[in-house]
Design an enzyme around this catalytic site. Structure first.
Site, short mmCIF file in Angstrom:
data_model
loop_
_atom_site.label_atom_id
_atom_site.label_comp_id
_atom_site.label_asym_id
_atom_site.label_seq_id
_atom_site.Cartn_x
_atom_site.Cartn_y
_atom_site.Cartn_z
N ASP A 229 0.84 -1.12 0.27
CA ASP A 229 -0.10 -0.09 -0.09
C ASP A 229 0.87 1.32 -0.04
OD1 ASP A 229 -2.12 1.85 0.00
OD2 ASP A 229 -3.02 0.73 1.84
N TRP A 230 0.23 2.35 -0.46
CA TRP A 230 1.36 3.47 -0.87
C TRP A 230 1.87 4.03 0.65
CZ3 TRP A 230 -0.37 1.19 -4.53
CH2 TRP A 230 0.10 1.75 -5.62
#
Ligand code: BGC
Length: 764
Positions: A229-230
């Site tokens: 995930d970012w």
């Protein structure tokens, strides 16, 4: 293809390999021009394409794309074919907008209705969520565009989502929080899986070898790439070792250098890096097989978004007022009638191609009726009595009042959880005031997760749950209110009466770095069943303008082997005057099991369309997993011989037919008796019983002599005043023998070792 990739890997420098494993920008991977490795572009996700024009920019406005309904609405359709069709449309938009992989769908469970991001997730039930996710992925990928199944795993709240540790026992993980991912991975093979931000049992999901390598890649056979995930990666080397192939967003020069240094110094095996490089290259080249160009059909996709919204809306209450017909004056009240609330805030926020305005759409359906509008509540959290007074005046003089009530995004969004399940104070006061003067009041809700309604539900004539309905939702509401379409959506999550009833209430949202999943397996209807607790609207519930009868339920075989499964059939008849669709649900109840199980669990469903008077036979297949549970000691899903009820239902609380079947387990499980096994466990185990029974007889005789015979009326029992064998059964054999060591021919440990070697003799 694979030889080609091996050749490329063999030609890559260490620096190139490390660079490939981290993004080049916010939304693109690192190209290697000299070897012909192109960049790959990814975009959010999940219910529309959020293609930021400049891939370097995290936060720019995105290009126009169709905003479909969000996952709460999608799941309420229970329509796997429709999700496939929507997936194909999303892929067409990706192709036109130059996107290789769309970041979705999300398959996390709705542990608490307070989860700020619940609107992006499907259900409180893993089976339903898995079916939905798999269909959407299959639809998207059937057009050569990739998906990213997210957020793996146990990412169920926004509070401290970047760092909190979800503390979950193994069985709960396997039975509740992983199966939707497992189903989607096995049934649909997503190109990528996105790891979650949070920790699971103390370890970051972005470094979690058990989660990413042992379970996802090895056990489930996931062949794609794992993307972070970012910003979920904390230590790039640890995350590579833990199974994250691609770190996003990039660039992250320092981390790329760290990978190079660790390989050079021998601390990171280059084979681990090569494996991630292989997985990334596989997907990058696969993506390039689908050329990205052209346009998409904006009108056709808007129409599809409309169809999906119609199918997902759930009619919660109707005292007969709906469908509307023949009213001359309709008072339309509520800000969201003019400012449609059709999506949630955060990374999934789409720039829609167009938006159906609910008020206008209602006007189009209303024919000659006069429509008046008043706003009723402000955009913010202020209380404005004059707006309520104005709405009351309008409602009083009308034939019917339609209230559009949207849960504002300051109460519900990605990034923060809700602090309560309430509408705003103004909205509640507005509904009550209007309903007081106008008994014919319909409330149309737009929200991504349940709201409580006790203050006003009894005062209004009808309630339609419109969800975050996508850009065409305004038209869908009008269709349902006027009966142009018969509502057929059913809830994919329970609506509780009040917040304190909800399963995670005592363990939410955690603190001091962790959140304990104390309710275990019992989330959603599993909890309300176990507590025998009334709810506002149960899982699987939704009204129609017609009625359906269920008759003639049958199973393919009353006795069956677990591996063969069983087929359930039932005839469903539309007994009303409206054509409509019914969602038939099949739950399974285990009569007896070695470990405690939920009272019932959804294991199959089907949606069937019926004309008035028409009957169709519906068939639902139940497989091994429909009857199995995960046993943490065997470390696998097991079945046990015995009887099960198959509940054929219109909702979790509306069981229409029950059939009892007998399962024969084909498993030959290893003996799990060990040094800590108790007397009861030895006697309950078929192999254990054979070798232990003679000793048990001796133990019993000695114990009764020592402590009394358990008969309260007689003297001996008085020694310690209890039924001694009941008291001893849950003691490890070895512990009890130690008490009686004097009377034994050899040390207690050796006796137990001897027993164990007999029961494990065939396992060498
Ligand atoms: C979200 C993801 C999203 C990513 C990129 C993260 O904050 O959790 O769902 O795909 O950002 O926008």
């Amino acid at each position: 293809m694979s030889t080609n990739i091996q050749t490329i890997i063999s030609q890559m420098t260490l620096e190139e390999k490390a660079a490939l494993c981290t993004g080049a920008s916010a939304w693109s991977t690192t190209p290697i021009e000299r070897l012909g490795v192109p960049e790959m572009i990814v975009s959010d996700g999940p219910h529309g394409v959020r293609r930021v024009a400049d891939v370097q920019s995290m936060m720019q406005d995105s290009l126009p794309a169709t905003c479909f309904p969000t996952a709460s609405c999608l799941a309420s359709t229970w329509d796997v074919d429709l999700l496939h069709e929507m997936g194909e449309a999303l892929a067409e938009e990706c192709i036109a907008l130059n996107v290789d992989v769309i970041l979705g769908p999300g398959a996390n469970m709705k542990r608490s209705p307070l989860g700020g991001r619940n609107f992006e997730y499907y259900s409180e039930d893993p089976y339903l969520a898995g079916e939905m996710a798999a269909s959407l992925i299959n639809g998207i990928q059937s057009r050569g565009v990739g998906t990213s199944l997210k957020h793996y795993a146990v990412n169920n709240q926004e509070f401290q989502r970047f760092c909190i540790s979800a503390e979950v026992d193994e069985r709960t993980l396997r039975e509740i929080y992983l199966p939707a991912f497992e189903k989607a991975v096995k049934q649909a093979k997503p190109w990528t899986v996105m790891c979650a931000y949070n920790k699971l049992n103390g370890e970051y999901c972005s470094e979690h070898q058990t989660l990413l390598i042992d379970i996802l890649k090895n056990e489930w056979g996931f062949e794609g790439l794992v993307v972070s995930d970012w910003g979920a990666v904390h230590d790039r080397v640890a995350s590579l070792k833990g199974g994250v192939d691609l770190e996003m967003p990039g660039p992250q020069e320092r981390r790329v250098n760290a990978v190079v240094e660790e390989v050079r110094s021998g601390k990171l095996d280059e084979a681990i890096l090569d494996e991630s490089v292989r997985r990334i290259l596989n997907i990058v080249f696969k993506a390039k097989e689908t050329p990205k160009d052209g346009t998409f059909d904006v009108d056709a996709h808007h129409k599809l978004a409309h169809k999906v919204a119609v199918e997902g809306m759930v009619l919660l209450k109707n005292n007969g007022l709906l469908p509307l017909s023949g009213q001359q004056h309709i008072a339309v009240i509520g800000r969201s009638a003019e400012h449609a609330h059709f999506q949630g805030g955060g990374s999934s926020h789409i720039n829609p191609t167009k938006v159906s305005v609910p008020f206008n759409e209602l006007g189009d359906e209303a024919g000659d009726a006069e429509l008046t509008f008043t706003e009723g509540y402000p955009a913010d959290d202020s209380f404005q009595q004059d707006m309520i007074d104005q709405a009351v005046t309008h409602a009083q003089s009308a034939d019917v009042a339609v209230l559009y009530i949207a849960l504002p995004s300051f109460k519900e969004s990605e990034g923060y959880d809700r602090s309560d399940l309430d509408l705003t104070e103004q909205q509640v006061a507005l509904i009550k005031a209007v309903a007081k003067v106008q008994p014919k009041t319909v409330v149309v809700l737009n929200n991504g997760a349940p709201v409580v309604m006790s203050d006003w539900i009894d005062d209004v004539a009808a309630v339609l749950e419109g969800w975050m309905m996508g850009q065409a939702g305004g038209a869908a509401i009008a269709d349902v209110l006027f009966g142009k379409v018969n509502p057929s959506g059913k809830l994919a999550e329970t609506f509780p009466i009040k917040l304190s009833d909800t399963p995670a209430h005592l363990n939410w949202p955690g603190g001091a770095g962790e959140v304990r999943y104390g309710e275990g397996l019992f989330i959603g209807y599993r909890y309300y069943d176990a507590k025998q607790m009334p709810v506002l609207f149960p899982f699987g519930y939704g009204l129609s303008y017609t009625n359906f009868d269920y008759t003639n339920a049958k199973v393919s075989s009353k006795t069956f082997k677990d591996v063969e499964g069983v087929t359930v059939t039932v005839d469903v008849t539309n007994t009303g005057t409206f054509a409509g669709k019914e969602i038939v649900q099949v739950y399974v109840h285990d009569h007896a099991s070695g470990l405690v199980r939920p009272q019932k669990e959804l294991k199959g469903f089907a949606k069937v369309e019926l004309q008035p008077g028409e009957t169709k036979s519906v068939s639902i297949q139940l497989d091994f997993r429909a009857f199995a549970y995960y046993h943490p000691e065997y470390k696998r899903w097991i079945t046990e011989d015995g009887d099960f009820d198959i509940l054929i239902a219109a909702s979790a609380e509306d069981i229409r037919q029950t059939l009892t079947v007998t399962l024969e387990s084909t498993l030959s499980l290893p003996c799990i008796l060990d040094k800590e096994s108790t007397i009861r466990e030895w006697m309950d185990d078929p192999r254990g019983k054979v070798v232990f029974e003679p000793l048990y007889a001796q133990i019993e005789a000695m114990s009764r002599e020592m402590f009394g015979d358990g008969d309260e009326g007689e003297g001996d029992m008085a020694i310690i005043g209890m039924d001694i064998m009941e008291g001893l059964k849950d003691m490890p054999v070895v512990s009890l023998l130690l008490w009686q060591q004097d009377a034994l021919p050899m040390p207690a440990d050796e006796i137990v070792d001897g027993l164990l070697s007999q029961v494990h003799s065939d396992e060498a």
